[in-house]
Scaffold this motif. Structure first.
Motif, PDB file in Angstrom:
ATOM      1  N   LEU A  70       0.867  -1.125   0.200  1.00  0.00           N
ATOM      2  CA  LEU A  70      -0.081   0.145   0.155  1.00  0.00           C
ATOM      3  C   LEU A  70       0.693   1.269   0.195  1.00  0.00           C
ATOM      4  O   LEU A  70       1.826   1.357   0.671  1.00  0.00           O
ATOM      5  N   THR A  71       0.540   2.070  -0.789  1.00  0.00           N
ATOM      6  CA  THR A  71       1.032   3.630  -0.407  1.00  0.00           C
ATOM      7  C   THR A  71       0.758   4.250   0.674  1.00  0.00           C
ATOM      8  O   THR A  71      -0.285   3.814   1.261  1.00  0.00           O
ATOM      9  N   PRO A  72       1.229   5.039   1.160  1.00  0.00           N
ATOM     10  CA  PRO A  72       1.213   5.699   2.415  1.00  0.00           C
ATOM     11  C   PRO A  72      -0.476   6.351   2.445  1.00  0.00           C
ATOM     12  O   PRO A  72      -0.979   6.199   3.533  1.00  0.00           O
ATOM     13  N   ASP A  73      -0.833   7.087   1.631  1.00  0.00           N
ATOM     14  CA  ASP A  73      -2.198   7.593   1.446  1.00  0.00           C
ATOM     15  C   ASP A  73      -3.197   6.071   1.725  1.00  0.00           C
ATOM     16  O   ASP A  73      -4.222   6.457   2.465  1.00  0.00           O
ATOM     17  N   ALA A  74      -2.953   5.148   0.931  1.00  0.00           N
ATOM     18  CA  ALA A  74      -3.858   4.180   0.950  1.00  0.00           C
ATOM     19  C   ALA A  74      -3.798   3.569   2.442  1.00  0.00           C
ATOM     20  O   ALA A  74      -5.208   3.188   2.758  1.00  0.00           O
ATOM     21  N   ALA A  75      -2.750   3.359   2.766  1.00  0.00           N
ATOM     22  CA  ALA A  75      -2.757   2.665   4.263  1.00  0.00           C
ATOM     23  C   ALA A  75      -3.305   3.589   5.479  1.00  0.00           C
ATOM     24  O   ALA A  75      -4.052   3.133   5.990  1.00  0.00           O
ATOM     25  N   ASP A  76      -3.432   5.271   5.322  1.00  0.00           N
ATOM     26  CA  ASP A  76      -3.815   5.941   5.970  1.00  0.00           C
ATOM     27  C   ASP A  76      -5.622   5.692   5.791  1.00  0.00           C
ATOM     28  O   ASP A  76      -6.054   5.608   6.880  1.00  0.00           O
ATOM     29  N   ARG A  77      -6.135   5.763   4.614  1.00  0.00           N
ATOM     30  CA  ARG A  77      -7.523   5.612   4.404  1.00  0.00           C
ATOM     31  C   ARG A  77      -7.889   4.388   5.041  1.00  0.00           C
ATOM     32  O   ARG A  77      -8.849   4.118   5.685  1.00  0.00           O
ATOM     33  N   LEU A  78      -7.216   3.111   4.842  1.00  0.00           N
ATOM     34  CA  LEU A  78      -7.491   1.880   5.156  1.00  0.00           C
ATOM     35  C   LEU A  78      -7.619   1.967   6.838  1.00  0.00           C
ATOM     36  O   LEU A  78      -8.405   1.371   7.625  1.00  0.00           O
ATOM     37  N   GLY A  79      -6.692   2.535   7.428  1.00  0.00           N
ATOM     38  CA  GLY A  79      -6.711   2.638   8.792  1.00  0.00           C
ATOM     39  C   GLY A  79      -7.945   3.736   9.331  1.00  0.00           C
ATOM     40  O   GLY A  79      -8.714   3.170  10.292  1.00  0.00           O
ATOM     41  N   ARG A  80      -8.273   4.631   8.685  1.00  0.00           N
ATOM     42  CA  ARG A  80      -9.552   5.279   8.897  1.00  0.00           C
ATOM     43  C   ARG A  80     -10.862   4.641   8.727  1.00  0.00           C
ATOM     44  O   ARG A  80     -11.752   4.511   9.446  1.00  0.00           O
ATOM     45  N   ILE A  81     -10.897   3.681   7.651  1.00  0.00           N
ATOM     46  CA  ILE A  81     -12.096   2.788   7.498  1.00  0.00           C
ATOM     47  C   ILE A  81     -12.245   1.715   8.666  1.00  0.00           C
ATOM     48  O   ILE A  81     -13.204   1.475   9.180  1.00  0.00           O
ATOM     49  N   ARG A  82     -11.030   1.484   9.107  1.00  0.00           N
ATOM     50  CA  ARG A  82     -11.084   0.459  10.329  1.00  0.00           C
ATOM     51  C   ARG A  82     -11.889   1.054  11.490  1.00  0.00           C
ATOM     52  O   ARG A  82     -12.115   0.244  12.385  1.00  0.00           O
ATOM     53  N   LEU A  83     -11.359   2.190  11.796  1.00  0.00           N
ATOM     54  CA  LEU A  83     -12.026   2.858  12.631  1.00  0.00           C
ATOM     55  C   LEU A  83     -13.508   2.880  12.732  1.00  0.00           C
ATOM     56  O   LEU A  83     -14.228   2.917  13.786  1.00  0.00           O
ATOM     57  N   VAL A  84     -13.967   2.971  11.572  1.00  0.00           N
ATOM     58  CA  VAL A  84     -15.564   3.004  11.209  1.00  0.00           C
ATOM     59  C   VAL A  84     -16.005   1.765  11.225  1.00  0.00           C
ATOM     60  O   VAL A  84     -16.972   1.276  11.882  1.00  0.00           O
ATOM     61  N   LYS A  85     -15.387   0.867  10.364  1.00  0.00           N
ATOM     62  CA  LYS A  85     -16.080  -0.460  10.240  1.00  0.00           C
ATOM     63  C   LYS A  85     -15.094  -1.633   9.871  1.00  0.00           C
ATOM     64  O   LYS A  85     -14.385  -1.766   8.764  1.00  0.00           O
ATOM     65  N   GLU A  86     -14.512  -2.236  11.070  1.00  0.00           N
ATOM     66  CA  GLU A  86     -13.486  -3.115  11.009  1.00  0.00           C
ATOM     67  C   GLU A  86     -13.614  -4.267  10.107  1.00  0.00           C
ATOM     68  O   GLU A  86     -12.784  -4.695   9.435  1.00  0.00           O
ATOM     69  N   SER A  87     -14.970  -4.877  10.044  1.00  0.00           N
ATOM     70  CA  SER A  87     -15.150  -5.869   9.418  1.00  0.00           C
ATOM     71  C   SER A  87     -14.870  -5.590   7.995  1.00  0.00           C
ATOM     72  O   SER A  87     -14.224  -6.593   7.014  1.00  0.00           O
ATOM     73  N   ARG A  88     -15.214  -4.322   7.413  1.00  0.00           N
ATOM     74  CA  ARG A  88     -15.105  -4.247   5.831  1.00  0.00           C
ATOM     75  C   ARG A  88     -13.644  -3.902   5.493  1.00  0.00           C
ATOM     76  O   ARG A  88     -12.860  -4.233   4.617  1.00  0.00           O
ATOM     77  N   ALA A  89     -12.794  -3.315   6.662  1.00  0.00           N
ATOM     78  CA  ALA A  89     -11.328  -3.060   6.591  1.00  0.00           C
ATOM     79  C   ALA A  89     -10.604  -4.578   6.500  1.00  0.00           C
ATOM     80  O   ALA A  89      -9.773  -4.773   5.477  1.00  0.00           O
ATOM     81  N   THR A  90     -11.062  -5.326   7.283  1.00  0.00           N
ATOM     82  CA  THR A  90     -10.534  -6.612   7.449  1.00  0.00           C
ATOM     83  C   THR A  90     -10.739  -7.497   6.073  1.00  0.00           C
ATOM     84  O   THR A  90      -9.887  -7.939   5.539  1.00  0.00           O
TER      85      THR A  90
END
Length: 139
Positions: free
Chosen positions: A54-74
């Protein structure tokens, strides 16, 4: 994806397989400690693979998604790791590509959630058409 990145993924996977094949002897550590240790190793390996793909921006977005909906991030992480392990990624995943993948995962989950199963009972009982005709006669 660079050959060095792929080699690191392969080494991590080989290490994981070697650790799984070794059985504990003596067993001073409890099974819950072993389980926690195994989960930590898996989490570290997942994080390492994701950092590589992942690029740093993509990793950051995935981290924010994990905060909102962990199952989707997984789910997204699992897909990305599968793509990396099957050598289907040619370069690091950008934020835009991650958005596309998120959209695909969301569509798939909506389709799975929106399925309606109708079980019809056969045989005796009442018939909707007959009751409708009876109601119309009374009018």
């Amino acid at each position: 994806m660079a050959d060095a990145d792929l080699e690191e993924i392969r080494k991590a996977r080989l290490q994981q397989l070697q650790q799984q094949s070794q059985s504990p002897s003596g067993g001073n550590a409890s099974s819950s400690d072993q389980e926690a240790s195994r989960q930590q190793r898996e989490a570290d390996q997942r994080a390492s693979i994701l950092q590589q793909i992942l690029t740093p921006d993509a990793a950051d977005r995935l981290g924010r998604i994990r905060l909102v909906k962990e199952s989707r991030a997984t789910d997204v992480e699992n897909r990305l790791i599968m793509l990396a392990r099957t050598n289907q990624l040619r370069a690091k995943v950008t934020e835009d590509q991650l958005k596309d993948l998120l959209g695909a995962v969301a569509e798939q989950q909506e389709k799975e959630e929106s399925r309606i199963v109708v079980n019809r009972r056969g045989g005796g009982g009442w018939d909707d058409d007959d009751e409708l005709e009876d109601l119309l006669k009374d009018v």
